[in-house]
Design a protein around this motif. Structure first.
Motif, PDB file in Angstrom:
ATOM      1  N   LYS A 132      34.698  37.293  63.086  1.00 47.94           N
ATOM      2  CA  LYS A 132      35.446  37.268  61.836  1.00 47.94           C
ATOM      3  C   LYS A 132      35.192  35.946  61.122  1.00 47.94           C
ATOM      4  N   ILE A 133      34.710  36.053  59.900  1.00 46.33           N
ATOM      5  CA  ILE A 133      34.341  34.888  59.119  1.00 46.33           C
ATOM      6  C   ILE A 133      35.475  34.574  58.148  1.00 46.33           C
ATOM      7  N   THR A 134      36.015  33.371  58.236  1.00 47.67           N
ATOM      8  CA  THR A 134      37.093  32.960  57.347  1.00 47.67           C
ATOM      9  C   THR A 134      36.575  31.933  56.333  1.00 47.67           C
ATOM     10  N   PHE A 135      37.194  31.920  55.186  1.00 51.36           N
ATOM     11  CA  PHE A 135      36.795  31.027  54.104  1.00 51.36           C
ATOM     12  C   PHE A 135      37.970  30.150  53.693  1.00 51.36           C
ATOM     13  N   ASP A 136      37.783  28.838  53.779  1.00 50.15           N
ATOM     14  CA  ASP A 136      38.813  27.919  53.294  1.00 50.15           C
ATOM     15  C   ASP A 136      38.933  28.006  51.783  1.00 50.15           C
ATOM     16  N   ASP A 137      37.819  28.275  51.145  1.00 48.49           N
ATOM     17  CA  ASP A 137      37.788  28.412  49.693  1.00 48.49           C
ATOM     18  C   ASP A 137      37.440  29.852  49.339  1.00 48.49           C
ATOM     19  N   SER A 138      38.447  30.644  48.985  1.00 45.58           N
ATOM     20  CA  SER A 138      38.229  32.065  48.689  1.00 45.58           C
ATOM     21  C   SER A 138      37.367  32.262  47.445  1.00 45.58           C
ATOM     22  N   LYS A 139      37.221  31.209  46.632  1.00 50.05           N
ATOM     23  CA  LYS A 139      36.408  31.323  45.424  1.00 50.05           C
ATOM     24  C   LYS A 139      34.940  31.571  45.759  1.00 50.05           C
ATOM     25  N   LYS A 140      34.542  31.250  46.995  1.00 54.29           N
ATOM     26  CA  LYS A 140      33.150  31.488  47.396  1.00 54.29           C
ATOM     27  C   LYS A 140      32.803  32.976  47.378  1.00 54.29           C
ATOM     28  N   LEU A 141      33.828  33.814  47.446  1.00 50.13           N
ATOM     29  CA  LEU A 141      33.600  35.259  47.465  1.00 50.13           C
ATOM     30  C   LEU A 141      33.942  35.920  46.130  1.00 50.13           C
ATOM     31  N   GLU A 142      34.151  35.133  45.108  1.00 52.57           N
ATOM     32  CA  GLU A 142      34.448  35.721  43.799  1.00 52.57           C
ATOM     33  C   GLU A 142      33.213  36.402  43.219  1.00 52.57           C
ATOM     34  N   ILE A 143      33.425  37.576  42.646  1.00 52.83           N
ATOM     35  CA  ILE A 143      32.343  38.323  42.009  1.00 52.83           C
ATOM     36  C   ILE A 143      32.209  37.882  40.547  1.00 52.83           C
ATOM     37  N   PRO A 144      30.996  37.579  40.104  1.00 50.70           N
ATOM     38  CA  PRO A 144      30.787  37.189  38.701  1.00 50.70           C
ATOM     39  C   PRO A 144      30.755  38.421  37.805  1.00 50.70           C
ATOM     40  N   THR A 161      27.435  34.469  46.679  1.00 49.43           N
ATOM     41  CA  THR A 161      28.013  35.801  46.498  1.00 49.43           C
ATOM     42  C   THR A 161      27.380  36.537  45.336  1.00 49.43           C
ATOM     43  N   GLU A 162      27.105  35.839  44.258  1.00 49.67           N
ATOM     44  CA  GLU A 162      26.544  36.489  43.073  1.00 49.67           C
ATOM     45  C   GLU A 162      25.181  37.105  43.342  1.00 49.67           C
ATOM     46  N   GLN A 163      24.513  36.686  44.426  1.00 53.60           N
ATOM     47  CA  GLN A 163      23.193  37.219  44.775  1.00 53.60           C
ATOM     48  C   GLN A 163      23.271  38.501  45.594  1.00 53.60           C
ATOM     49  N   ARG A 187      37.511  40.082  39.891  1.00 55.05           N
ATOM     50  CA  ARG A 187      36.865  38.897  40.456  1.00 55.05           C
ATOM     51  C   ARG A 187      37.135  38.726  41.952  1.00 55.05           C
ATOM     52  N   ASN A 188      38.328  39.118  42.397  1.00 59.79           N
ATOM     53  CA  ASN A 188      38.726  38.861  43.780  1.00 59.79           C
ATOM     54  C   ASN A 188      38.566  40.064  44.710  1.00 59.79           C
ATOM     55  N   VAL A 189      37.957  41.143  44.220  1.00 60.51           N
ATOM     56  CA  VAL A 189      37.939  42.363  45.018  1.00 60.51           C
ATOM     57  C   VAL A 189      37.155  42.199  46.317  1.00 60.51           C
ATOM     58  N   LEU A 190      36.070  41.434  46.299  1.00 60.60           N
ATOM     59  CA  LEU A 190      35.294  41.236  47.527  1.00 60.60           C
ATOM     60  C   LEU A 190      36.059  40.384  48.517  1.00 60.60           C
ATOM     61  N   SER A 191      36.672  39.316  48.056  1.00 54.85           N
ATOM     62  CA  SER A 191      37.462  38.453  48.930  1.00 54.85           C
ATOM     63  C   SER A 191      38.582  39.239  49.589  1.00 54.85           C
ATOM     64  N   ASP A 192      39.285  40.052  48.812  1.00 57.01           N
ATOM     65  CA  ASP A 192      40.376  40.871  49.349  1.00 57.01           C
ATOM     66  C   ASP A 192      39.843  41.890  50.352  1.00 57.01           C
ATOM     67  N   ALA A 193      38.700  42.491  50.030  1.00 61.07           N
ATOM     68  CA  ALA A 193      38.121  43.507  50.913  1.00 61.07           C
ATOM     69  C   ALA A 193      37.684  42.899  52.233  1.00 61.07           C
ATOM     70  N   VAL A 194      37.048  41.736  52.193  1.00 60.38           N
ATOM     71  CA  VAL A 194      36.584  41.082  53.417  1.00 60.38           C
ATOM     72  C   VAL A 194      37.765  40.753  54.323  1.00 60.38           C
ATOM     73  N   THR A 195      38.838  40.211  53.747  1.00 61.45           N
ATOM     74  CA  THR A 195      40.021  39.857  54.536  1.00 61.45           C
ATOM     75  C   THR A 195      40.631  41.082  55.198  1.00 61.45           C
ATOM     76  N   ALA A 196      40.848  42.137  54.419  1.00 56.86           N
ATOM     77  CA  ALA A 196      41.482  43.343  54.957  1.00 56.86           C
ATOM     78  C   ALA A 196      40.571  44.045  55.962  1.00 56.86           C
ATOM     79  N   TYR A 197      39.300  44.150  55.651  1.00 48.50           N
ATOM     80  CA  TYR A 197      38.326  44.819  56.527  1.00 48.50           C
ATOM     81  C   TYR A 197      38.250  44.135  57.887  1.00 48.50           C
ATOM     82  N   GLN A 198      38.271  42.805  57.893  1.00 49.63           N
ATOM     83  CA  GLN A 198      38.188  42.088  59.168  1.00 49.63           C
ATOM     84  C   GLN A 198      39.511  42.126  59.924  1.00 49.63           C
ATOM     85  N   THR A 199      40.614  42.065  59.202  1.00 48.00           N
ATOM     86  CA  THR A 199      41.936  42.019  59.839  1.00 48.00           C
ATOM     87  C   THR A 199      42.341  43.372  60.415  1.00 48.00           C
TER      88      THR A 199
END
Length: 349
Positions: free
Chosen positions: A5-17, A205-207, A319-331
């Motif tokens: 499980k990969i956690t991010f201190d800065d959730s902005k790293k997973l923001e979708i452009p 993330t944008e890539q 913008r936050n849909v990937l960050s939210d999905a990663v958190t829920a999917y892993q949890t």
């Protein structure tokens, strides 16, 4: 199963452009090509990591080729056929180098829809693979050597087919993929690998957000299906049809929850712990499925820029849909993958 499980201190790293998204073959190709390039870089570390994500790697490889062919067809002013058949696309393109490449690409099942890298059985219930060994290195080396690939992010990749360790790295033993659970785990390993690279600033993330979202979505689909397989004989005909032929995450979740609710009726005061776990994971899983269903209800939007009518997919990104999905999917992974299995093992089903 998600083993890392990969956690991010800065959730902005997973923001979708959202403002940068484009519904073009070139845009989608570039996203999948970056992930394939990432896979190649993983293989070059020679740590024998690819086999544990083999079906996910093969899907990314095959889909990158499909997007490449469709992009080339559009660039030459030709109509893009509504097909996943790589041979047909190559014939339409009429590029000698590409045709020569696909003549040696049997392991990609070029005339199929590519489902052999997403599921265990075909629509008739027959196994896609019978313990074959997929010798992938010569083929992917040939692909990234194509003159028309040089303009993509794969253009700088080099794979030496004479390197014994690298050859082994790209040898996939399909005997290791016997269940949908195995496929889920292989997709999960690739998701974790991509997330780690984003966390370490090796990828942005944008890539890669489109293939990353697809990989997560497919992990959810096969995870639910593997979970439901524990009670397949108890399904109604309607449920079996949804299980076998549909990609709807909401429909699969509804089947899971019907069996969970049956089990809950048998709980006693001694089952307080499991009740709390269900109460914790259920709303999180339901919200995840709702979000993913709205974005991609037929498992097409993250793979193709247009629908069957040639119209843009029009994905309702936030913008936050990937960050939210990663958190829920892993949890919620254990609930998604094992809820019915555990309830059946404990005698509630």
């Amino acid at each position: 199963m998600v083993f890392e499980k990969i956690t991010f201190d800065d959730s902005k790293k997973l923001e979708i452009p959202v403002n940068l998204h484009q519904y073009t073959w070139d845009y989608y190709l570039n996203q999948y090509a970056v992930v394939l390039s990432h896979v190649i870089s993983v293989s070059l570390k020679k740590e024998y990591r690819l086999d544990r994500m083999q079906m996910a790697v093969m899907f990314i490889f095959r889909h990158t080729i499909e997007l490449f062919l469709k992009k080339e067809l559009e660039n030459t002013g030709k109509a893009v056929p509504l097909t996943h058949d790589l041979n047909l696309l190559a014939k339409e393109l009429d590029d000698k180098d590409v045709l020569r490449f696909l003549n040696n690409a049997a392991i990609l099942a070029p005339q199929s829809e590519g489902d052999c890298f997403k599921y265990i059985d075909d629509r008739e219930g027959k196994k896609h693979f019978r313990n074959e060994i997929l010798d992938v290195l010569p083929l992917i080396s040939s692909f990234i050597s194509l003159p028309c690939i040089k303009s993509t992010s794969l253009g700088n990749s080099v794979l030496d087919v004479n390197t014994k360790v690298l050859r082994h790295e790209w040898s996939f033993y399909t005997i290791e993929t016997k269940t949908l659970g195995h496929i889920k785990t292989q997709y999960d390993f690739l998701v974790s690998s991509i997330l780690n690279s984003i966390k370490n600033d090796e990828l942005k993330t944008e890539q890669v957000y489109l293939p990353l979202l697809f990989l997560i979505r497919h992990s959810l689909e096969v995870g639910f299906k593997d979970n439901i397989s524990e009670v397949f004989d108890s399904l109604t005909n309607s449920q079996k049809k949804k299980y076998c032929s549909k990609h709807s995450l909401e429909a699969l979740l509804n089947i899971v929850m019907q069996f969970v609710e049956v089990a809950q009726k048998k709980f006693t005061s001694l089952d307080d712990t499991i009740q709390k776990e269900i109460a914790y994971y259920r709303p999180m899983t339901e919200q995840l499925m709702k979000n993913m269903h709205e974005l991609d209800n037929r498992s097409l939007s993250f793979r193709f820029p247009v629908d069957e009518n040639g119209d843009s997919m029009n994905i309702p990104f936030s913008r936050n849909v990937l960050s939210d999905a990663v958190t829920a999917y892993q949890t919620a992974d254990s609930f998604i993958s094992l809820s019915i299995s555990v309830l059946k093992y404990e005698g509630y089903l």
